[in-house]
Write a protein that holds these residues in place. Structure first.
Motif, short mmCIF file in Angstrom:
data_model
loop_
_atom_site.label_atom_id
_atom_site.label_comp_id
_atom_site.label_asym_id
_atom_site.label_seq_id
_atom_site.Cartn_x
_atom_site.Cartn_y
_atom_site.Cartn_z
N LYS A 79 62.44 67.46 41.55
CA LYS A 79 63.04 66.23 42.07
C LYS A 79 62.19 64.99 41.77
N ALA A 80 60.93 65.24 41.51
CA ALA A 80 60.04 64.11 41.26
C ALA A 80 60.08 63.66 39.81
N ALA A 81 60.77 64.42 38.93
CA ALA A 81 60.71 64.13 37.49
C ALA A 81 61.12 62.71 37.13
N PRO A 82 62.27 62.18 37.60
CA PRO A 82 62.65 60.81 37.22
C PRO A 82 61.58 59.78 37.60
N THR A 83 61.07 59.90 38.81
CA THR A 83 60.03 58.95 39.26
C THR A 83 58.81 59.04 38.38
N VAL A 84 58.42 60.27 38.05
CA VAL A 84 57.23 60.48 37.23
C VAL A 84 57.41 59.89 35.84
N LEU A 85 58.57 60.14 35.23
CA LEU A 85 58.82 59.63 33.88
C LEU A 85 58.81 58.11 33.83
N LYS A 86 59.42 57.49 34.80
CA LYS A 86 59.44 56.02 34.83
C LYS A 86 58.02 55.45 34.93
N ALA A 87 57.24 56.01 35.81
CA ALA A 87 55.86 55.52 35.98
C ALA A 87 55.03 55.78 34.72
N ALA A 88 55.28 56.94 34.07
CA ALA A 88 54.49 57.29 32.89
C ALA A 88 54.80 56.40 31.70
N THR A 89 56.02 55.90 31.62
CA THR A 89 56.43 55.10 30.46
C THR A 89 56.36 53.60 30.69
N ILE A 90 56.51 53.20 31.94
CA ILE A 90 56.61 51.77 32.24
C ILE A 90 55.34 51.20 32.84
N SER A 91 54.62 51.98 33.62
CA SER A 91 53.48 51.47 34.40
C SER A 91 52.44 50.80 33.52
N ALA A 92 51.97 49.64 33.99
CA ALA A 92 50.91 48.93 33.28
C ALA A 92 49.54 49.23 33.88
N GLU A 93 49.55 49.94 34.99
CA GLU A 93 48.28 50.29 35.65
C GLU A 93 47.71 51.55 35.00
N ASN A 94 46.53 51.43 34.44
CA ASN A 94 45.95 52.52 33.65
C ASN A 94 45.84 53.83 34.42
N LYS A 95 45.26 53.76 35.63
CA LYS A 95 45.03 54.98 36.39
C LYS A 95 46.34 55.63 36.80
N LEU A 96 47.30 54.84 37.23
CA LEU A 96 48.59 55.39 37.63
C LEU A 96 49.29 56.04 36.43
#
Length: 794
Positions: free
Chosen positions: A638-655
């Protein structure tokens, strides 16, 4: 105000006293020189050359003047000693002590004692009686130093006269000698003036050369006697004007901020400085300062002098404008540091004030790194500091095994808490240095004492009226444990092992986590200790196996999101601890999953304050739980969509790093059909994810210290996407993945081989090297139709 803004006598008020002592010494030595010349003139010229021809009046005048001058010189030579003795009282009531005279006054004392038929007492004794005084320090008043009774007479106790004790008090003898000098000098002035005014030197016939010479010699003698007496009276007048009228001693005491008890110290300092100027070179006293004076007193065998010295040092150390110079001077004097360390071992309740002051000075001294190394380098220093720590709690008898034998004191109001605070403060400052941390760990029984101070019950933590002292003790002990547990290298590894092996460490911290919601600072410190300890495999199992620890950490983690910053910090710390405890620990992963918190962890990915640590925890659960928990972990899809968005869009290096790492694990629990459906639901195409991974590899062409695992995680996710998916292989080929991978082979570093670090030392090495991952990805790019199962390898 910084100490650098002070200069001259502002930074050293005692300079006024040494200058005053110099001026007095100039007058004293000038008068003494003239007196010596007059004595020689009288004995050699007058009594030697004109003894037969002198008139009867002149003969007796000269004799009387010489006797008076002799009496004054004798009184002067002993007055300073008696004044010095009169300052030995250190009580607020000003009770003076009678002490044996030193070598220059021994003969007079022996004569007096012989006259009254009393037994002489050795002048070598330095003991004296003092009245009991109260000294207010910290939160409680405590009794000052008091001499224990002995089986022999001391110089202060000897009754020279049955009813004459008052006469022989130091201050009274000093006054007697003082007025004897004044009267002697006045008599010399009167007698000399009488002869000089009257010119009554006998009949001098015209041409009688012998009588003319006698008259000149008498005139010179009376002039010398008058000059000496006037200079002496001038010295006394100057003395009285500065001391009594200008209140010089009181002003210097006020500027030094020594308080009421400092009046005695200032008097002692002035008399010592004046004595040096008089007995040696007139410039000898200029070399004295209050710091040197107090350190010399510390080395004395007299407890009174030791207490005066330690009081001065403490006052100068705690006052901002004197502190820097004082600490610098003490820090370069090893013998003084050794003496201060030795005083920490004084267990007599009557030495409490001196011991407390020594501990306070050392706590300030240890604040500077170079000084802390000197303190810790003294043999037995750590054992002496350890002696300050005394706990009243017994842990089922175990305390006798892990701690030193407790000492029973004869006073119930002994300042245990004050010494506990100071001891922990000294250790905390010493622990800033890596080598000192090792010495603390090697000191027998010290670590268990520190751990014991972290104990606090539910009643204490929830009591709104609990004293700050108790909480401060717990806080300091936790701060110290945190510093020791976070030590790097082999020393840190050994310290973490020893701390975790103490049976009360984890349970004490659990109590703080469970009941310390009113003290988030304590909770955060406790959690950070657990995080540091969790870098060792054995400690990880001990923490996870202690009932309720994981549950309390999870409660704090989930309840902290969205609250005030202070609680957010505790929540973040709890998340880091949970991630560390789950790292490479199958048992802890199972314990966390049994608490049925997986849905909450998935939900925490949406909360900004929690998402980084939630992702780390979830990744470790996926990676280290084992196949037997596969079905339970499927809910993580269930967490996959949230994870993918953060992995591709996030500008924060650690996140971005942790989300890419979690994505490579989440897809393990999905079928091909489920993953395709997930991409559609997330509104993100696989080509977009591929482009994001290429951007990451292109951005981090070299390993980055802040995100050392991001290239590894990006390659792992790329491998999953290419496995049995020819379309994705084509996408990655077109984006230039092969070139990026070849570049990584040339720039790999040891920093990418570890999960965590202790300083510059890597801990928890990855089982699969980054080279192996690169080679697997390259094979997938070359073998588009070959099914390569890398799930287990990853």
């Amino acid at each position: 105000m910084p100490s650098s803004s002070f200069s001259g006598t502002d930074r050293a008020p005692e300079k006024k006293l040494t200058l005053f002592a110099l001026r007095l010494a100039v007058l004293e030595k000038t008068a003494t020189g003239i007196g010596a010349l007059g004595f020689i003139w009288a004995t050699v010229v007058l009594l030697g050359g004109f003894a037969i021809t002198l008139d009867k009046t002149d003969f007796w005048f000269i004799t009387i003047i010489l006797l008076i001058e002799g009496t004054r010189i004798f009184s002067r030579s002993h007055e300073l000693e008696w004044q010095h003795q009169a300052t030995w009282s250190i009580t607020d009531a000003g009770v003076s002590s009678f002490r044996a005279l030193r070598s220059n006054s021994l003969s007079m004392m022996q004569a007096v004692r012989a006259f009254f038929g009393r037994t002489a007492v050795s002048s070598g004794k330095n003991e004296e009686e003092r009245a009991e005084s109260r000294y207010d320090h910290g939160d409680s008043g405590r009794t000052g130093l008091q001499r224990k009774p002995t089986r022999t007479w001391t110089s202060s106790d000897v009754p020279l006269l049955t009813y004459g004790n008052w006469l022989f008090l130091s201050r009274n003898v000093s006054k007697l000698l003082y007025w004897l000098q004044i009267l002697s000098a006045t008599a010399c002035v009167v007698l000399s003036l009488m002869k000089l005014i009257r010119h009554d030197y006998g009949d001098v016939a015209k041409g009688d050369m012998d009588k003319r010479n006698r008259k000149s010699a008498l005139y010179i003698f009376y002039a010398l006697a008058l000059a000496e007496a006037l200079l002496f009276l001038m010295e006394k007048a100057y003395w009285e004007w500065k001391v009594s009228y200008c209140k010089l001693l009181e002003k210097v005491n006020e500027e030094c901020e020594l308080g009421t008890s400092g009046e005695v110290s200032i008097q002692r300092f002035f008399y010592d400085s004046y004595s040096r100027c008089v007995n040696g070179s007139i410039f000898d006293g200029l070399d004295m300062d209050m710091i040197t004076f107090s350190t010399e007193l510390l080395g004395s065998s007299s407890p009174d002098e030791q207490l005066i010295g330690i009081r001065i040092l403490r006052q100068f150390v705690i006052k901002e404008r004197f502190s820097e110079d004082t600490l610098q001077k003490i820090g370069t004097n090893i013998s003084v540091i050794e003496r201060l360390v030795e005083m920490l071992n004084w267990k007599d309740s009557q030495q409490e004030e001196a011991r407390s002051n020594a501990a306070e000075i050392l706590s300030k001294l240890a604040g500077k790194k170079q000084n802390s190394l000197r303190v810790a380098g003294i043999p037995g220093a750590m054992e002496s500091i350890s002696s300050l720590l005394q706990t009243s709690r017994t842990s089922g008898g175990a305390a006798d095994e892990i701690g030193e034998k407790r000492i029973i004191f004869d006073r119930v109001d002994y300042g245990f808490w004050t010494f506990n605070h100071l001891g922990l403060l000294i250790l905390k400052k010493l622990a800033r240095d890596h080598d000192n941390c090792g010495k603390i760990g090697n000191t027998r029984g010290l670590l268990p004492k520190i751990v014991d101070f972290t104990h606090t019950g539910e009643t204490t933590l929830k009591d709104e009226n609990v004293t700050d002292t108790r909480i401060q003790t717990v806080k300091r002990s936790l701060q110290l444990l945190k510093m020791l547990a976070s030590t790097t290298g082999a020393t840190g590894k050994q310290l973490r092992k020893e701390i975790s092996e103490i049976v009360f460490t984890v349970s004490n911290i659990r109590g703080i986590l469970r009941h310390g919601e009113r003290y988030p600072v304590l909770q955060k410190l406790g959690i950070e200790i657990l995080t540091s300890l969790a870098s060792e495999e054995d400690a990880t199992e001990r923490i996870g196996g202690t009932g309720g620890v994981l549950k309390e950490l999870l409660n704090i983690f989930f309840n902290g999101g969205g609250r005030v910053p202070e609680y957010n910090q505790v929540s973040v710390a709890a998340g880091e601890a949970l991630a560390m405890l789950a790292l490479e620990s199958k048992a802890n992963c199972h314990r966390i999953l049994k608490l049925k918190v997986l849905p909450q962890l998935v939900g925490a990915l949406e909360i900004r304050a929690l998402q980084i640590n939630a992702a780390r925890i979830l990744r470790n659960l996926c990676a280290y739980s084992g196949d037997d928990m596969f079905d339970q972990l499927r809910a993580i899809k269930k967490a996959a969509p949230t994870v993918l968005k953060a992995a591709t869009i996030s500008a924060e290096n650690k996140l971005q790093e942790v989300m890419v790492g979690l994505a490579s694990q989440v897809f393990r629990f999905m079928t091909v059909g489920e993953s395709t459906s997930m991409f559609e639901k997330a509104g993100i195409g696989e080509s977009e994810v591929a482009e994001a991974l290429i951007r990451i590899l292109n951005k981090y062409q070299d390993p980055h210290i802040k995100v050392p695992r991001i290239r590894r995680f990006a390659i792992e996710l790329a491998i999953w996407m290419m496995d049995d998916k020819a379309a994705n292989v084509k996408i990655f080929k077109s984006l230039g993945l092969e070139m990026e991978l070849e570049g990584i082979l040339e720039t790999t570093s040891e920093i990418e081989s570890f999960n965590i670090f202790s300083g510059t030392t890597g801990l928890s090495r990855h089982k699969v090297t980054i080279h192996s991952l690169v080679e697997t990805a390259l094979k997938l790019l070359l073998q588009t139709e070959t099914k390569t199962n890398v799930g287990e390898e990853v």
